[in-house]
Design an enzyme around this catalytic site. Structure first.
Site, PDB file in Angstrom:
ATOM      1  N   ASP A  19       1.806  -8.021  14.712  1.00  0.00           N
ATOM      2  CA  ASP A  19       0.447  -7.640  15.091  1.00  0.00           C
ATOM      3  C   ASP A  19      -0.525  -8.502  14.288  1.00  0.00           C
ATOM      4  OD1 ASP A  19      -1.754  -6.311  16.053  1.00  0.00           O
ATOM      5  OD2 ASP A  19      -1.535  -4.601  14.711  1.00  0.00           O
ATOM      6  N   HIS A  45       1.849   1.291   3.293  1.00  0.00           N
ATOM      7  CA  HIS A  45       0.823   0.403   3.852  1.00  0.00           C
ATOM      8  C   HIS A  45      -0.536   1.112   3.903  1.00  0.00           C
ATOM      9  CE1 HIS A  45      -1.203  -2.534   6.356  1.00  0.00           C
ATOM     10  NE2 HIS A  45      -1.467  -1.595   7.251  1.00  0.00           N
ATOM     11  N   LYS A  52      -7.691  -7.688  16.251  1.00  0.00           N
ATOM     12  CA  LYS A  52      -6.279  -7.460  16.559  1.00  0.00           C
ATOM     13  C   LYS A  52      -5.892  -7.920  17.962  1.00  0.00           C
ATOM     14  CE  LYS A  52      -5.415  -4.534  12.987  1.00  0.00           C
ATOM     15  NZ  LYS A  52      -4.248  -4.496  12.117  1.00  0.00           N
ATOM     16  N   GLU A 107       5.895  -5.347  11.977  1.00  0.00           N
ATOM     17  CA  GLU A 107       6.063  -4.085  12.692  1.00  0.00           C
ATOM     18  C   GLU A 107       7.291  -4.131  13.600  1.00  0.00           C
ATOM     19  OE1 GLU A 107       2.530  -2.428  14.412  1.00  0.00           O
ATOM     20  OE2 GLU A 107       1.196  -3.575  13.113  1.00  0.00           O
TER      21      GLU A 107
HETATM   22 MN    MN Z   1      -0.843  -3.106  13.323  1.00  0.00          MN
END
Ligand code: MN
Length: 425
Positions: free
Chosen positions: A242, A142, A262, A210
Site C-alpha cells: 500500500d 503499527h 494512498k 501488508e
Molecule cells: Mn495501508
C-alpha cells in the site's frame, strides 16, 4: 488432513529446494502467454500450468462444475464465485494430476507442451477484478508507532482501536499487479513552519507491508457474515504494498482519513494462495484485552504464521533487506475484519480485497514501513551499496516476499515488486 496438503506428496514437475510453489501450494492466478489471451493458471516449481488447456482435455469434467467458462476467463472472479467446495475440488484435482504417481498427463509429451509454460514465458496479470477495496489498520504495533509520531506519544492508540477493527474504504482502480512501475505522486503538502500549503512531488514516499485477503462469496445488502463462518468467505491471500505518500497524508487525513496519499497505486503479488494451503500455519493471535464485543469473538487459531520481508533495490546495485515481519502479529484477524465489515449489512462480492494494514512487529527491525523503520527519517537505513534511505527514492525497486514454513513444507507467495519512477512533469 486436507489431501492436497499432505507433506509427503511429490510432483513430477521439478521443484527447487527453496521454491515457494511445491505441489502442496497450488495457488491461483491469471497468466498471459505472448500474443495470447490471459487465462487462469496455477504454478508448481518454475512451471505455470494453463487451466484452460486442462479443461480442454476434460480433467475438470467430473467435479460438478456447471459452467466451464470459469477456466477460460481473463479474471478469477467467476471461478471464485463457485464457492469453497469447488475451489477445494479443483485444487485437489490439480494435486492428483501433478503427483509423481499419476500418469494421466505425465506421460503425454504433446499435451504437456500445451499445458506447461516456464515462468519466464508468461506475464502474470491481475488475478481478479477488484470490485471493492478496504484497508484495515490491524497491527497494534503499527497503530501505536504512527500514533506516537503523528499525534500524542502518551495516548498513541485512540480509544476505539481495541474495540473496532479500524479501516477505510480505498480505491480499487489503482490496485495493480507485481512488476508495475509507478510514478512518484504529486500533491499538496504543508511544510513545517510554512503558512500555506505547497504543491509538488511527494518527498516522503513509503511502502506499507501488508497482506490482503480476497473474498470468495456474495452477500446481499442487509446480510452479515458471522465471525466464525467468515473464513468460508475468504478465497485466499496475496502480498499487498500500500504505497503511501506520508507528507500528503499528514496534511490531508484529518478528518476523513487518507485519500490521495494512498490511491495513486497499490501493488499485489500475482498468485492467490488459498487459505486451505495455509492451514498448517494456523496460530493464535495476540490476547485481546479488553475483551471484544460478542459479534467479534472468534474461536480457534485464526492467525497465520507467514514470514514477510521487504527489500529495496537501488537503480544500480543489489537489493538490501530492510525489514522482516510476520502476518501472525496482527491484533485483529481476518475473520474479525470481515465480520466487522459486514455487521451493518454491507454486502460483499467475490474478488473484493481487504488489506490488513501495515504489519509491524514489536522490534524496530520488524516495522512494516519506512516511516517507522527510520522513525520519520531520523534514523536512516544503510543499504548494501553504502547509500542511505529515509524514504523511497526515484528508481528504487521495492520487493516484498512472503512465505510460511515448517519442517515439512514451505508455502510461499513469490514476489510483489514495484519500481518507483520520478514524478511526471
Ligand atoms: Mn495501508
Amino acid at each position: 488432513m486436507i489431501k492436497a496438503n499432505n507433506p509427503e506428496l511429490r510432483s513430477w514437475i521439478d521443484v527447487p529446494d527453496d521454491s515457494d510453489f511445491p505441489i502442496q501450494n497450488i495457488p491461483f492466478g491469471i497468466m498471459k502467454p505472448k500474443n495470447e489471451e490471459p487465462r487462469p493458471a496455477t504454478r508448481i516449481g518454475d512451471m505455470v500450468i494453463d487451466l484452460s488447456v486442462l479443461c480442454d482435455f476434460g480433467f475438470f469434467d467430473d467435479l460438478g462444475i456447471s459452467d466451464m467458462s470459469v477456466f477460460y476467463a481473463t479474471v478469477l472472479n467467476d471461478f471464485i464465485a463457485l464457492g469453497k467446495t469447488y475451489w477445494s475440488a479443483v485444487r485437489e484435482r490439480l494435486s492428483e494430476l501433478f503427483n509423481i504417481d499419476n500418469d494421466d498427463l505425465q506421460g503425454l509429451e504433446e499435451a504437456k507442451k500445451l499445458v506447461l509454460f516456464h515462468v519466464d514465458e508468461v506475464e502474470m496479470m491481475m488475478p481478479v477484478h477488484v470490485g471493492d477495496y478496504t484497508d484495515f489498520y490491524s497491527s497494534i504495533e503499527h497503530a501505536t508507532n504512527v500514533g506516537k509520531m503523528f499525534r500524542d506519544p502518551d495516548n498513541a492508540l485512540l480509544p476505539n482501536w481495541k474495540h473496532i477493527p479500524v479501516a477505510y474504504h480505498g480505491r480499487s482502480s489503482s490496485i495493480v499487479v507485481s512488476g508495475a512501475q509507478i510514478h512518484r505522486p504529486k500533491g499538496q503538502t504543508m511544510p513545517a513552519d510554512a503558512k500555506n500549503p505547497v504543491f509538488g512531488p511527494s518527498r516522503l514516499l513509503d511502502f506499507e507491508l501488508e497482506v490482503a485477503f480476497i473474498t470468495g462469496s456474495k452477500t446481499n445488502l442487509g446480510e452479515s457474515v458471522p465471525v466464525n463462518k467468515a473464513e468460508d468467505s475468504i478465497f485466499g491471500l496475496v502480498l499487498f504494498n500500500d504505497l503511501s505518500a506520508r507528507d500528503i497524508q499528514k496534511w490531508e487525513y484529518i478528518p476523513l482519513g487518507p485519500f490521495l496519499s494512498k490511491n495513486f497505486g497499490s501493488v499485489i503479488s500475482p498468485w492467490i494462495v488459498t487459505l486451505e494451503a495455509l492451514e498448517p500455519f494456523r496460530t493464535k493471535g495476540p490476547k485481546q484485552d479488553p475483551p471484544v464485543l460478542p459479534y467479534l469473538k472468534s474461536t480457534g487459531k485464526k492467525n497465520f504464521d507467514i514470514n514477510l520481508e521487504v527489500f529495496i533495490k537501488p537503480a544500480k546495485g543489489e537489493e538490501t533487506r530492510v525489514t522482516r515481519s510476520n502476518f501472525k502479529y496482527l491484533y485483529w484477524n481476518m475473520a474479525q475484519q470481515l465480520a466487522h465489515h459486514t455487521v451493518n449489512g454491507c454486502n460483499i462480492n467475490p474478488g473484493d480485497m481487504c488489506a490488513s494494514g501495515t504489519i509491524s512487529g514489536a522490534t524496530p527491525d520488524s516495522y512494516g514501513s519506512m516511516l517507522e523503520l527510520t522513525w520519520r527519517g531520523e534514523k536512516p537505513i544503510k543499504l548494501n551499496d553504502g547509500s542511505e534511505r529515509k524514504f523511497i527514492q526515484d528508481n528504487d525497486t521495492v520487493i516484498f516476499r512472503g512465505y510460511a514454513e515448517n519442517e515439512d513444507v514451505r508455502i510461499g507467495f513469490g514476489e510483489c515488486v514495484v519500481k518507483i519512477l520520478p514524478a511526471t512533469n
